[in-house]
Write a protein that holds these residues in place. Structure first.
Motif, PDB file in Angstrom:
ATOM      1  N   ASN A 164       0.815  -1.212   0.000  1.00 10.09           N
ATOM      2  CA  ASN A 164       0.000   0.000   0.000  1.00 10.09           C
ATOM      3  C   ASN A 164       0.852   1.267   0.000  1.00 10.09           C
ATOM      4  O   ASN A 164       1.969   1.279   0.533  1.00 10.09           O
ATOM      5  N   HIS A 165       0.286   2.326  -0.589  1.00  6.16           N
ATOM      6  CA  HIS A 165       0.963   3.617  -0.637  1.00  6.16           C
ATOM      7  C   HIS A 165      -0.079   4.712  -0.455  1.00  6.16           C
ATOM      8  O   HIS A 165      -1.175   4.613  -1.016  1.00  6.16           O
ATOM      9  N   THR A 167      -0.540   7.604  -1.649  1.00  6.74           N
ATOM     10  CA  THR A 167      -1.008   8.275  -2.870  1.00  6.74           C
ATOM     11  C   THR A 167      -1.050   7.312  -4.059  1.00  6.74           C
ATOM     12  O   THR A 167      -1.235   7.748  -5.193  1.00  6.74           O
ATOM     13  N   ASP A 168      -0.900   6.032  -3.793  1.00  5.28           N
ATOM     14  CA  ASP A 168      -0.881   5.015  -4.859  1.00  5.28           C
ATOM     15  C   ASP A 168       0.183   5.303  -5.914  1.00  5.28           C
ATOM     16  O   ASP A 168      -0.001   5.037  -7.105  1.00  5.28           O
ATOM     17  N   ILE A 173       4.686   1.669  -4.891  1.00  7.70           N
ATOM     18  CA  ILE A 173       4.063   0.347  -4.841  1.00  7.70           C
ATOM     19  C   ILE A 173       5.001  -0.704  -5.411  1.00  7.70           C
ATOM     20  O   ILE A 173       5.187  -1.777  -4.823  1.00  7.70           O
ATOM     21  N   ILE A 192      -3.466  -4.701  -3.224  1.00  2.60           N
ATOM     22  CA  ILE A 192      -3.332  -3.279  -2.900  1.00  2.60           C
ATOM     23  C   ILE A 192      -4.654  -2.732  -2.378  1.00  2.60           C
ATOM     24  O   ILE A 192      -5.701  -2.903  -3.009  1.00  2.60           O
ATOM     25  N   PRO A 194      -6.471   0.445  -2.418  1.00  4.93           N
ATOM     26  CA  PRO A 194      -6.272   1.689  -3.173  1.00  4.93           C
ATOM     27  C   PRO A 194      -6.647   2.917  -2.346  1.00  4.93           C
ATOM     28  O   PRO A 194      -7.527   2.863  -1.479  1.00  4.93           O
ATOM     29  N   ALA A 195      -5.988   4.034  -2.638  1.00  9.66           N
ATOM     30  CA  ALA A 195      -6.299   5.284  -1.946  1.00  9.66           C
ATOM     31  C   ALA A 195      -7.619   5.866  -2.435  1.00  9.66           C
ATOM     32  O   ALA A 195      -8.279   6.623  -1.723  1.00  9.66           O
ATOM     33  N   HIS A 201      -8.641   4.671 -11.898  1.00  5.43           N
ATOM     34  CA  HIS A 201      -7.481   4.553 -11.022  1.00  5.43           C
ATOM     35  C   HIS A 201      -7.207   3.090 -10.690  1.00  5.43           C
ATOM     36  O   HIS A 201      -6.054   2.633 -10.746  1.00  5.43           O
ATOM     37  N   LEU A 205      -3.861   0.423 -11.594  1.00  7.57           N
ATOM     38  CA  LEU A 205      -3.161  -0.444 -10.660  1.00  7.57           C
ATOM     39  C   LEU A 205      -3.234  -1.914 -11.098  1.00  7.57           C
ATOM     40  O   LEU A 205      -2.242  -2.649 -11.008  1.00  7.57           O
ATOM     41  N   VAL A 224      -6.837  -5.603  -6.454  1.00 10.63           N
ATOM     42  CA  VAL A 224      -6.968  -4.247  -5.927  1.00 10.63           C
ATOM     43  C   VAL A 224      -8.266  -4.237  -5.137  1.00 10.63           C
ATOM     44  O   VAL A 224      -9.330  -4.521  -5.674  1.00 10.63           O
TER      45      VAL A 224
END
Length: 458
Positions: A164-165, A167-168, A173, A192, A194-195, A201, A205, A224
């Motif tokens: 995970n991040h 701001t994706d 990632i 993931i 997602p943000a 979006h 990913l 995702v």
């Protein structure tokens, strides 16, 4: 139907099976918050003794939430397999506990029994068990699922690589994915959170994950963790979606709060099957649950949080998932106050899910305001490894920088595999050996030249 038990000339009365189940639960903050917990230790013991005398058949005759008002109850009753239930139909809950701990209840027998059990039955018997009982029985349950590899085999422990991040950011990632792969994580899924849930979006990913898996021929699957309606849109667009994700609960009202119902899940399940992206199998669903979700949505219907959690597994079971994950300490101390409560809840969830025939994983986790620390998680991780948990989480440094909670790291996965002699999924293990990441003995080896994998983030 009223239930009662007398201790030291004091008779404790429990008006309904719902009340009895709640009062018999080991103490946790969520049940106290909901006002359904036993008033004291004596009442809890009285409830457990009364519950031990309840015939298992009673759980088919007295619903904790009325059949007419809850589609999860209807699913549980309508899908019950009487033939599978027959071998234990004459047991009380206490007799069922004793039988589960006997050698007669072996892996083959438990697998055949699973369709005959209801969530309320397994929740009830778990309330009569010590932690070692939950571990002992769960360890006997083998639940195997397949997509691009084989998960749940005895002697194996898989890991969800969770890159995970906040701001994706694709490079952030990708860096976490490379980090996890180099430590042998990722065989359960590369998943993931997602943000943002926008279809465009999420599609970006998914395409990135698919490119990594295809480029390096990695025998794993991606996900995702977007809402099921987003997944449906992406399936219609032929996006490279492997698994449909959804958080689920144990009551119709809980699932409504998530924006779902059984019909929507069925639509997504059917749609995912049309993509035919699995190479070894077609388990295409990934569900997450957690004690306290129904209470936090004011949708628990007076049912204790552990029984609500077990009922969520009936929803999962209908769709033959590849993965089910109880995110046990994520909701917070209002529901599971400290390390002791989190450990108990995780062992209950794993036991109940496995007994119902589900491929259970556990996010060994806690929030920063809970009375818990990483030592508690080390203890729980080890207990779950002994109990035969299908998979755990792998997060850089055990600290999810997007969801802001503490879980388990890639190093934690290496630890529990090493001390318990566990290996990754067989197909993924062979890939790790071929890449020079792991040796034949199952140890991750130092890699001097990482340029081939590191080009992923360039």
């Amino acid at each position: 139907m009223p239930y009662r038990h007398t201790i030291q000339q004091h008779t404790y009365n429990f008006d309904t099976l719902t009340t009895l189940l709640a009062k018999a639960s080991p103490f946790r903050s969520g049940d106290a918050l909901a006002g359904v917990a036993a008033a004291d230790y004596k009442e809890r013991v009285a409830a457990q003794l009364a519950l031990a005398d309840v015939p298992l058949k009673n759980f088919l005759e007295e619903a904790v939430i009325p059949y007419e008002q809850d589609e999860v109850t209807r699913l549980i009753i309508d899908s019950h397999n009487e033939q599978a239930f027959a071998p234990v139909a004459h047991f009380t809950t206490g007799q069922f506990r004793d039988w589960l701990l006997s050698d007669e209840a072996d892996p083959v027998t438990l697998k055949k029994l699973a369709p005959g059990l209801t969530p309320e039955m397994v929740a009830a018997v778990s309330k009569l068990m010590r932690n070692q009982d939950l571990i002992c029985v769960a360890r006997k349950c083998e639940v195997i699922t397949t997509f691009r590899n084989t998960l749940g085999l005895k002697g194996r422990l898989s890991v969800r690589l969770q890159p995970n991040h906040p701001t994706d950011d694709p490079k952030g990632i990708a860096a976490s994915i490379v980090d996890g792969l180099l430590y042998g994580s990722g065989d359960a899924v590369i998943g993931i959170n997602p943000a943002t849930d926008s279809p465009d979006h999420v599609a970006t990913l998914l395409q990135m994950l698919d490119a990594i898996i295809q480029r390096f021929n990695i025998p794993t699957q991606s996900c995702v963790l977007c809402h099921v309606t987003t997944s449906l849109q992406l399936i219609q667009q032929k996006a490279p979606l492997d698994l449909v994700f959804q958080s689920i609960g144990g009551t119709e009202k809980t699932n409504k709060s998530f924006g779902i119902n059984l019909a929507l899940l069925q639509e997504a399940y059917d749609a995912a099957l049309t993509l035919q992206r699995g190479t070894l199998g077609s388990n295409v669903m990934y569900f997450e649950t957690g004690q306290g979700s129904s209470l936090s949505a004011n949708a628990h219907e007076g049912v204790d949080q552990q029984t609500c959690e077990a009922r969520a597994y009936a929803v999962a079971r209908k769709f033959s998932p590849l993965l089910v994950n109880t995110v046990v300490g994520f909701i917070g101390p209002e529901y599971l106050f400290d390390g002791k409560q989190i450990i108990r809840a995780a062992l209950e969830d794993h036991f109940c899910g496995k007994l119902l025939g589900l491929p259970m994983g556990v996010d060994v986790c806690y929030t920063n305001h809970a009375e818990a620390d990483q030592d508690d998680m080390d203890n729980l991780l080890t207990l779950l490894g002994v109990a035969g948990c299908n998979y755990i989480m792998g997060i850089p440094g055990a600290d999810d920088i997007m969801l802001n909670y503490q879980s388990t790291s890639f190093h934690d996965a290496l630890y529990v595999r090493k001390v318990l002699g566990l290996r990754p999924a067989p197909e993924f293990e062979q890939w790790l050996i071929k890449q020079g990441i792991m040796n034949e003995e199952g140890a991750v080896v130092p890699v001097e030249d990482r340029h081939r994998l590191l080009q992923l983030i360039n």
